[in-house]
Design a protein around this motif. Sequence first.
Motif, short mmCIF file in Angstrom:
data_model
loop_
_atom_site.label_atom_id
_atom_site.label_comp_id
_atom_site.label_asym_id
_atom_site.label_seq_id
_atom_site.Cartn_x
_atom_site.Cartn_y
_atom_site.Cartn_z
N SER A 164 -24.90 8.77 -27.24
CA SER A 164 -24.48 9.42 -28.48
C SER A 164 -23.20 8.84 -29.08
CB SER A 164 -24.34 10.93 -28.27
OG SER A 164 -23.22 11.22 -27.50
N HIS A 165 -22.43 8.07 -28.30
CA HIS A 165 -21.17 7.54 -28.84
C HIS A 165 -21.39 6.32 -29.74
CE1 HIS A 165 -21.48 4.71 -25.44
NE2 HIS A 165 -20.65 3.94 -26.08
N VAL A 166 -22.58 5.70 -29.64
CA VAL A 166 -22.81 4.43 -30.33
C VAL A 166 -22.62 4.57 -31.84
CG1 VAL A 166 -24.54 2.64 -30.75
CG2 VAL A 166 -24.39 3.74 -28.51
N LEU B 148 -18.32 5.16 -32.12
CA LEU B 148 -17.41 4.15 -31.60
C LEU B 148 -17.85 2.72 -31.94
CD1 LEU B 148 -14.90 3.56 -29.90
CD2 LEU B 148 -16.37 3.58 -27.87
N HIS B 149 -19.16 2.45 -31.87
CA HIS B 149 -19.62 1.07 -32.05
C HIS B 149 -20.21 0.82 -33.45
CE1 HIS B 149 -18.81 0.75 -27.88
NE2 HIS B 149 -19.91 1.32 -27.45
N SER B 150 -19.94 1.73 -34.40
CA SER B 150 -20.58 1.58 -35.71
C SER B 150 -20.20 0.24 -36.36
CB SER B 150 -20.21 2.76 -36.62
OG SER B 150 -18.82 2.93 -36.66
N GLN C 188 -13.97 -1.42 -26.76
CA GLN C 188 -14.02 -0.07 -27.34
C GLN C 188 -14.35 0.93 -26.23
OE1 GLN C 188 -16.88 -0.87 -30.40
NE2 GLN C 188 -15.36 -1.88 -31.70
N ASP C 189 -15.34 0.60 -25.41
CA ASP C 189 -15.69 1.49 -24.30
C ASP C 189 -14.55 1.57 -23.28
OD1 ASP C 189 -18.30 2.22 -25.07
OD2 ASP C 189 -19.11 0.33 -24.34
N ALA C 190 -14.07 0.41 -22.85
CA ALA C 190 -13.07 0.39 -21.78
C ALA C 190 -11.79 1.12 -22.19
CB ALA C 190 -12.75 -1.06 -21.38
FE LIG Z 1 -20.37 1.93 -25.51
#
Ligand SMILES: [Fe+2]
Length: 428
Positions: free
Chosen positions: A180-182, A185-187, A339-341
């Motif tokens: 769900s974060h994609v 955060l990764h838009s 972004q994830d880290a």
């Molecule tokens: Fe991610």
Amino acid sequence: MLRKDINELLTQTGPGTAMGELFRQYWMPAMLAEELPENDCPPVRVKLLSERMVAFRDSEGRYGLMDEFCAHRGASLWFGRNEGSGLRCPYHGWKYDVTGQCIEVPSEADNSSFCENVKLTSYPLVKIGDLLWTYMGDPAKKPPLPEFEFAHVPAEQTYTSKRVQQCNWLQAFEGGIDSSHVTFLHSGGLKTDPLFKGAKGNEYNMKDTKPFFEVADTEGGLFVGARRNAEDGTYYWRITPWVMPNFTMVPPRGDHPVHGHFWVPIDDENCWAYSFDYHPVRALTEAERQAMIDGHGVHSKNIPGTYRTAANMDNDYLIDREAQKRGETYSGVAGIAMQDASLQESMGPIVDRTKERLVPADSGIIKARQKLRKAVVALRDEGVTPPGVNPEHHKVRSAAIVLPQAESFLDACRDAVTVQPGVRQTTV
Ligand SMILES: [Fe+2]
Ligand code: FES
């Protein structure tokens, strides 16, 4: 939320812990093959599951992974001389073979058998694909070698990198099954990253910010299905497999290579993220491989000669608030991996899960914790072999697919989520 004792149960992986025992049932990535590039090359320090070890490749090309410290008086064998089919401690010259067996104690008489009784703890180290794998458990229970597809396709179809992440393995792993974060955060990456952009599926991903989750139990782990609205009467499904305990795959986008991760505990406050990309039926193009080397997609730009990322905790991940304002990145941090880290590390080395407030979009994470806990307890109390040890459990794929609304994702995708050598991935 999780109770404090359960959070500890799932996050502590050192020797003698229940989760540590669970990890010691599996073959795991110990290092990249590039770290030991030739016979008699310099030895490498390896820390896994809080155990400090040294790895080397001897004159015959055999790989060894053993206790870092010399049995004589404890000097680090990282300083060792790798010569004549063994690693020699430079302090007083004791020498070990790849099994950790001491084969020479120069100070002893020529006819002495003293060294026969000296052996360091050691583990097997086996090359499959771009990785060297180890098994740190009871030798009598050693399972067959791993069968993950990315490690078995021809070399030109696969690429693996690694980076150190400064947080507990569970925090990093939970990001790997958190679809769900994609959308947030990764838009930025969905629009611009050379290894992500251009797929039809990205449009569905961006339009529907409220995915519905359906999680299916499998013999080896879970399939986490994230459903978003597509055209009339259809849904866009992204299916993320998890193979216990720490292997996750990202659903594919268009004809881009498919990626995924292994989240390997170094100790309780650090882990390795091994990130792979492969294409089941074609070689990676030069442009794709270069993009991976340059840190795009799930890979990272590392400080040369190390596996530490160039953007890291000490420089605030090179956050760029202007790029954030311009809409190029959602968080201001560049690159999917960082972004994830950055956010996972921002929670602290071991996040306090007694304080979190989970929502239905976290259902994959909730089910994964339940499954891990059950397996840890069953192993600890009854000696039950956990899911994912059997190499048949490794033969899974991620998938992205548009289905009629009435169809169940698992019924429709059985073939798509199973490795079929020579068959293209199912992707939108
Ligand atoms: Fe991610
Ligand atoms: S400490 Fe290694 S040989 Fe003495």
